[in-house]
Motif scaffolding. Structure first.
Motif, PDB file in Angstrom:
ATOM      1  N   ASN A 160       0.931  -1.244  -0.044  1.00  0.00           N
ATOM      2  CA  ASN A 160       0.104  -0.060  -0.100  1.00  0.00           C
ATOM      3  C   ASN A 160       0.850   1.224   0.120  1.00  0.00           C
ATOM      4  O   ASN A 160       1.065   1.913   0.937  1.00  0.00           O
ATOM      5  N   SER A 206       6.025  -2.118   5.749  1.00  0.00           N
ATOM      6  CA  SER A 206       5.071  -1.659   5.771  1.00  0.00           C
ATOM      7  C   SER A 206       3.879  -1.803   7.028  1.00  0.00           C
ATOM      8  O   SER A 206       4.224  -2.650   7.719  1.00  0.00           O
ATOM      9  N   GLU A 216       0.872  -2.770   7.221  1.00  0.00           N
ATOM     10  CA  GLU A 216       0.299  -4.027   6.991  1.00  0.00           C
ATOM     11  C   GLU A 216       1.074  -5.223   7.166  1.00  0.00           C
ATOM     12  O   GLU A 216       0.702  -6.205   7.990  1.00  0.00           O
ATOM     13  N   GLU A 217       2.297  -5.060   6.805  1.00  0.00           N
ATOM     14  CA  GLU A 217       3.267  -6.154   6.985  1.00  0.00           C
ATOM     15  C   GLU A 217       3.615  -6.496   8.660  1.00  0.00           C
ATOM     16  O   GLU A 217       3.512  -7.494   9.038  1.00  0.00           O
ATOM     17  N   ALA A 265       1.766  -5.461  10.871  1.00  0.00           N
ATOM     18  CA  ALA A 265       0.582  -5.802  11.754  1.00  0.00           C
ATOM     19  C   ALA A 265       0.315  -7.225  11.832  1.00  0.00           C
ATOM     20  O   ALA A 265      -0.043  -7.907  12.649  1.00  0.00           O
ATOM     21  N   SER A 270      -6.630   0.938   4.705  1.00  0.00           N
ATOM     22  CA  SER A 270      -5.878  -0.298   4.984  1.00  0.00           C
ATOM     23  C   SER A 270      -4.727   0.076   6.284  1.00  0.00           C
ATOM     24  O   SER A 270      -4.311  -0.699   6.872  1.00  0.00           O
ATOM     25  N   VAL A 271      -4.214   1.388   6.159  1.00  0.00           N
ATOM     26  CA  VAL A 271      -3.297   1.499   7.116  1.00  0.00           C
ATOM     27  C   VAL A 271      -3.895   1.872   8.607  1.00  0.00           C
ATOM     28  O   VAL A 271      -3.495   1.401   9.462  1.00  0.00           O
ATOM     29  N   LYS A 290      -6.549   0.273   9.683  1.00  0.00           N
ATOM     30  CA  LYS A 290      -6.763  -1.073  10.283  1.00  0.00           C
ATOM     31  C   LYS A 290      -5.610  -1.668  10.720  1.00  0.00           C
ATOM     32  O   LYS A 290      -5.459  -2.354  11.960  1.00  0.00           O
ATOM     33  N   ALA A 291      -4.496  -1.443  10.080  1.00  0.00           N
ATOM     34  CA  ALA A 291      -3.120  -2.006  10.307  1.00  0.00           C
ATOM     35  C   ALA A 291      -2.836  -1.290  11.804  1.00  0.00           C
ATOM     36  O   ALA A 291      -2.386  -2.155  12.859  1.00  0.00           O
ATOM     37  N   THR A 336      -4.734  -2.976  14.607  1.00  0.00           N
ATOM     38  CA  THR A 336      -4.111  -4.358  14.885  1.00  0.00           C
ATOM     39  C   THR A 336      -2.766  -4.209  15.349  1.00  0.00           C
ATOM     40  O   THR A 336      -2.784  -5.110  16.530  1.00  0.00           O
TER      41      THR A 336
END
Length: 235
Positions: free
Chosen positions: A6, A106, A108-109, A111, A135-136, A138-139, A142
């Motif tokens: 992302n 990132s 996401e990674e 997370a 998306s960020v 949400k990460a 998490t």
């Protein structure tokens, strides 16, 4: 680059080209240095940083990450700009900043790798530079522990913000490099609040950041019509 990341390659290239200037107080990054104490004190006042595990997402050259570590936090700064991270690491070495690490990964990674690992997560001036801000968010949700705090700062998508943050700051006052911000990527507070709700983050406080070009003074206020910050909590 991993096509699933992302991140916008053009955005990364833009900041990579300026990386060597992050810690030059007279460079394009001067505004970040000027507003850093305001942000730092706001964050520290809500979620005291001493002895906390903190993640700074989109840390760039490490201006906020470094100052949070000096407040007694154990800080991890992450970014996808290799050059900016090298500058951040070099500065941490030169300044001998304790309890500070950097990684090229990132949100996401990380997370997926370390869910629920951080007491405090900061994501400042980053959401308006990625293809998928939700998306960020949400990460971030998490990554933070239950009860922990997530702080965001970004720019309102409004006529006033366009005039002040783009026309004024980039073209008239030359405070920022031209092309730093794209109007279409700016995020309304209602949109960010929606992303937070979906991610399970409860909005607790908001703050605006204002600037007087005549006095060159920044201050925090209740006006969120241009630059604004969210303090959210994972309850």
């Amino acid at each position: 680059m991993n096509p699933s990341l992302n991140a916008d390659p053009a955005e990364l290239a833009k900041f990579s080209d300026l990386a060597h200037r992050w810690w030059d107080l007279d460079s394009e990054f001067r505004p970040l240095h000027q507003i850093n104490p305001l942000r730092l004190n706001w964050i520290d006042g809500i979620a005291p940083l001493q002895d906390q595990r903190v993640l700074d997402i989109g840390c760039g050259g490490g201006i906020l990450a470094d100052s949070m570590a000096r407040r007694g936090a154990e800080v991890l700064g992450i970014d996808l700009s290799t050059k900016a991270l090298k500058v951040a690491q070099l500065h941490a070495l030169e300044a001998q900043t304790p309890h500070l690490q950097y990684r090229e990964v990132s949100a996401e990674e990380l997370a997926a790798e370390q869910p629920g690992s951080f007491d405090v997560v900061t994501c400042m001036e980053m959401l308006e530079h990625v293809p998928d801000p939700a998306s960020v968010v949400k990460a971030c949700a998490t990554l933070v522990k239950p009860g922990g705090w997530v702080f965001f700062s970004t720019i309102h998508r409004s006529t006033k913000a366009f005039l002040m943050a783009i026309v004024g700051a980039e073209y008239l006052l030359n405070m920022l490099p031209r092309g730093t911000h794209e109007y279409a990527k700016m995020i309304r507070p209602s949109e960010l609040a929606g992303h937070c709700r979906v991610a399970g983050l409860t909005l607790q406080r908001t703050r605006g950041l204002e600037f007087n070009p005549l006095t060159q003074r920044y201050w925090l206020s209740d006006d969120t019509s241009v630059n604004y910050m969210f303090a959210t909590q994972k309850l």
